[in-house]
Design an enzyme around this catalytic site. Structure first.
Site, PDB file in Angstrom:
ATOM      1  N   SER A 136       0.850  -1.191   0.000  1.00  0.00           N
ATOM      2  CA  SER A 136       0.000   0.000   0.000  1.00  0.00           C
ATOM      3  C   SER A 136       0.884   1.239   0.000  1.00  0.00           C
ATOM      4  CB  SER A 136      -0.865   0.007   1.260  1.00  0.00           C
ATOM      5  OG  SER A 136      -1.379   1.298   1.473  1.00  0.00           O
ATOM      6  N   SER A 137       0.370   2.337  -0.527  1.00  0.00           N
ATOM      7  CA  SER A 137       1.163   3.576  -0.567  1.00  0.00           C
ATOM      8  C   SER A 137       1.282   4.202   0.815  1.00  0.00           C
ATOM      9  CB  SER A 137       0.504   4.590  -1.507  1.00  0.00           C
ATOM     10  OG  SER A 137      -0.764   4.963  -0.993  1.00  0.00           O
ATOM     11  N   CYS A 138       0.587   3.638   1.813  1.00  0.00           N
ATOM     12  CA  CYS A 138       0.705   4.196   3.167  1.00  0.00           C
ATOM     13  C   CYS A 138       2.008   3.794   3.840  1.00  0.00           C
ATOM     14  CB  CYS A 138      -0.485   3.788   4.030  1.00  0.00           C
ATOM     15  SG  CYS A 138      -0.438   2.070   4.514  1.00  0.00           S
ATOM     16  N   LYS A 194       2.620  -4.021   6.135  1.00  0.00           N
ATOM     17  CA  LYS A 194       2.864  -4.084   4.688  1.00  0.00           C
ATOM     18  C   LYS A 194       4.365  -3.963   4.381  1.00  0.00           C
ATOM     19  CE  LYS A 194      -1.195  -4.868   3.007  1.00  0.00           C
ATOM     20  NZ  LYS A 194      -1.452  -6.105   2.242  1.00  0.00           N
ATOM     21  N   TYR A 207      -0.917  -0.627   9.847  1.00  0.00           N
ATOM     22  CA  TYR A 207      -1.076  -1.270   8.533  1.00  0.00           C
ATOM     23  C   TYR A 207       0.213  -1.117   7.728  1.00  0.00           C
ATOM     24  CZ  TYR A 207      -3.433  -2.246   4.026  1.00  0.00           C
ATOM     25  OH  TYR A 207      -3.826  -2.769   2.812  1.00  0.00           O
ATOM     26  N   HIS A 222     -12.986   3.262   2.907  1.00  0.00           N
ATOM     27  CA  HIS A 222     -12.048   4.249   2.377  1.00  0.00           C
ATOM     28  C   HIS A 222     -12.842   5.472   1.934  1.00  0.00           C
ATOM     29  CE1 HIS A 222      -9.610   0.526   1.884  1.00  0.00           C
ATOM     30  NE2 HIS A 222      -8.664   1.336   2.305  1.00  0.00           N
TER      31      HIS A 222
HETATM   32  O1  GFB Z   1      -9.158   6.473   2.230  1.00  0.00           O
HETATM   33  P1  GFB Z   1      -8.979   7.173   3.534  1.00  0.00           P
HETATM   34  O2  GFB Z   1      -9.963   6.868   4.615  1.00  0.00           O
HETATM   35  O3  GFB Z   1      -7.548   6.888   4.181  1.00  0.00           O
HETATM   36  O4  GFB Z   1      -8.964   8.775   3.243  1.00  0.00           O
HETATM   37  P2  GFB Z   1      -6.088   7.432   3.783  1.00  0.00           P
HETATM   38  C1  GFB Z   1      -8.875   9.593   4.337  1.00  0.00           C
HETATM   39  C2  GFB Z   1      -8.881  11.064   3.906  1.00  0.00           C
HETATM   40  O5  GFB Z   1     -10.203  11.405   3.421  1.00  0.00           O
HETATM   41  C3  GFB Z   1      -8.633  11.899   5.146  1.00  0.00           C
HETATM   42  C4  GFB Z   1     -10.803  12.334   4.341  1.00  0.00           C
HETATM   43  O6  GFB Z   1      -8.059  13.120   4.762  1.00  0.00           O
HETATM   44  C5  GFB Z   1     -10.059  12.101   5.652  1.00  0.00           C
HETATM   45  O7  GFB Z   1     -10.171  13.239   6.497  1.00  0.00           O
HETATM   46  N1  GFB Z   1     -12.246  12.064   4.475  1.00  0.00           N
HETATM   47  C6  GFB Z   1     -13.214  12.991   4.363  1.00  0.00           C
HETATM   48  C7  GFB Z   1     -12.812  10.876   4.724  1.00  0.00           C
HETATM   49  N2  GFB Z   1     -14.437  12.440   4.573  1.00  0.00           N
HETATM   50  C8  GFB Z   1     -14.203  11.111   4.797  1.00  0.00           C
HETATM   51  C9  GFB Z   1     -15.079  10.015   5.064  1.00  0.00           C
HETATM   52  O8  GFB Z   1     -16.311  10.145   5.160  1.00  0.00           O
HETATM   53  N3  GFB Z   1     -14.496   8.785   5.204  1.00  0.00           N
HETATM   54  C10 GFB Z   1     -13.129   8.606   5.103  1.00  0.00           C
HETATM   55  N4  GFB Z   1     -12.619   7.344   5.225  1.00  0.00           N
HETATM   56  N5  GFB Z   1     -12.252   9.635   4.873  1.00  0.00           N
HETATM   57  C11 GFB Z   1      -5.520   4.928   3.502  1.00  0.00           C
HETATM   58  C12 GFB Z   1      -5.329   3.826   4.527  1.00  0.00           C
HETATM   59  O9  GFB Z   1      -5.214   6.153   4.158  1.00  0.00           O
HETATM   60  O10 GFB Z   1      -4.626   4.819   2.422  1.00  0.00           O
HETATM   61  C13 GFB Z   1      -5.483   2.491   3.855  1.00  0.00           C
HETATM   62  O11 GFB Z   1      -6.301   3.990   5.549  1.00  0.00           O
HETATM   63  C14 GFB Z   1      -4.596   2.404   2.633  1.00  0.00           C
HETATM   64  O12 GFB Z   1      -5.148   1.467   4.765  1.00  0.00           O
HETATM   65  C15 GFB Z   1      -4.818   3.585   1.712  1.00  0.00           C
HETATM   66  O13 GFB Z   1      -3.261   2.368   3.042  1.00  0.00           O
HETATM   67  C16 GFB Z   1      -3.841   3.544   0.532  1.00  0.00           C
HETATM   68  O14 GFB Z   1      -5.974   7.722   2.329  1.00  0.00           O
HETATM   69  O15 GFB Z   1      -5.719   8.506   4.729  1.00  0.00           O
END
Ligand code: GFB
Length: 316
Positions: free
Chosen positions: A111-113, A144, A140, A183
């Site tokens: 993952s890119s994280c 990874k 995570y 996500h």
């Molecule tokens: O996909 P996500 O949840 O995780 O995106 P990451 C999070 C971003 O979207 C943060 C904003 O900046 C949140 O504040 N956001 C806004 C929201 N509204 C929402 C919402 O309703 N739900 C969610 N989920 N986010 C992921 C990792 O990190 O990156 C995974 O959690 C994986 O494990 C992926 O590694 C590549 O992008 O921050």
């Protein structure tokens, strides 16, 4: 470039029910191979002895290791033990079983994280482990990173042809539509569709809306995984993305246009932003001959339509 022929091979897609695994299984339908899958009820990837016995018994030739415990920023932040233990256990069980059974090739999905919170953007593969991780998903990320290193170690010590890819944020058919654990793309599709159906004037985003993310359509990821399985055989992992990013606000505005919702976006700043920016340098894979083909506007339309047909309408 090396070449691995999938013809007449028994190819296991570990995690075939997840978004990435299901897309890989769909993409493999176009290959002259035999696709092997195992339902969770049939094989628990957390049980080492079962995994070893199953892989040996099934005479597996190649593995796409897409099985993982996944989720968005809230799931990663609130379930650190699950994300660290389950992902470490799944990958160590599958990778060691593959080596023990003489599997010819394995592709591990990271993952890119994994990159440092403040890594220079766009992030190059070489920046891994050069700085502190993003706290919201370090659990995570560490799992990874261990998977990447395990594949490299088995290549060095045992000569295993095990490779790793690092996908960016994925979206598309088969995503998990869960407002709390999902996500961001899936969560915003859910929220904005619900707002349109109920004529709600507002939709609340988490955080500030300013972080930037790169989004890869899951069908493109699957195509990249098959390309890498066939053509790449080196220790260094490969970034898989589009190389382009957008703010969370721009993402929400794109989804609102697709959904036909014209309300107001609000922000809950008590929720985390996570990485300020997370876009990858995709030149290494591009130079090998692969680039993402699905424009975001087309992908988000397909993702939204899939959600409405497969989830929203069924729930109604
Ligand atoms: O996909 P996500 O949840 O995780 O995106 P990451 C999070 C971003 O979207 C943060 C904003 O900046 C949140 O504040 N956001 C806004 C929201 N509204 C929402 C919402 O309703 N739900 C969610 N989920 N986010 C992921 C990792 O990190 O990156 C995974 O959690 C994986 O494990 C992926 O590694 C590549 O992008 O921050």
């Amino acid at each position: 470039m090396s070449s691995f022929d999938l013809s007449r091979k028994r190819v296991w897609v570990a995690g075939h029910r997840g978004m990435a695994g299901a897309a890989i299984a769909r993409r493999l339908e176009r290959e002259p191979c035999e696709i092997v899958t195992a339902a969770r009820s049939e094989l628990d990837l957390l049980r080492q002895a079962d995994v070893h016995a199953w892989v040996a018994d099934q005479k597996i030739d190649a593995v796409f290791l897409a099985a993982a415990t996944v989720g968005g920023i809230m799931a990663n932040t609130t379930r650190p033990a699950e994300f660290l233990y389950e992902n470490l256990t799944i990958e160590t069980n599958v990778i060691h079983a593959a080596k023990s059974a003489g599997v010819k090739k394995l592709l591990f999905l990271g993952s890119s994280c994994i990159y440092p919170r403040m890594a220079e953007q766009p992030m190059k593969e070489e920046t891994l482990l050069t700085g502190a991780l993003e706290p919201t998903n370090e659990w995570y990320a560490i799992a990874k990173i261990a998977g990447i290193k395990l594949c490299a170690a088995y290549r060095r010590q045992y000569g295993c042809d095990f490779v790793s890819v690092m996908p960016t944020n994925l979206y598309g058919p088969g995503d998990r539509y869960d407002a709390e654990n999902g996500h961001v793309v899936a969560a915003l599709i859910m929220k904005i569709h619900a707002a349109r159906m109920s004529n709600s004037p507002t939709v609340e985003l988490w955080g500030s809306g300013t972080p930037k993310r790169e989004f890869l359509f899951t069908e493109d990821l699957a195509d990249a995984c098959v390309f890498v399985m066939k053509n790449y055989s080196e220790e260094l992992f490969l970034n898989v993305g589009t190389g382009r990013d957008m703010t969370i606000l721009e993402l929400a505005e794109s989804i609102a246009r697709v959904a036909g919702w014209k309300g107001t976006l609000t922000f809950d700043r008590s929720k985390p932003d996570g990485m300020p920016r997370k876009v990858m340098n995709v030149s290494r894979l591009r130079d090998l001959g692969w680039s993402a083909q699905t424009p975001f506007d087309e992908g988000i339309r397909q993702a939204y339509d899939w959600y409405v047909a497969s989830v929203a309408n069924r729930a109604a």
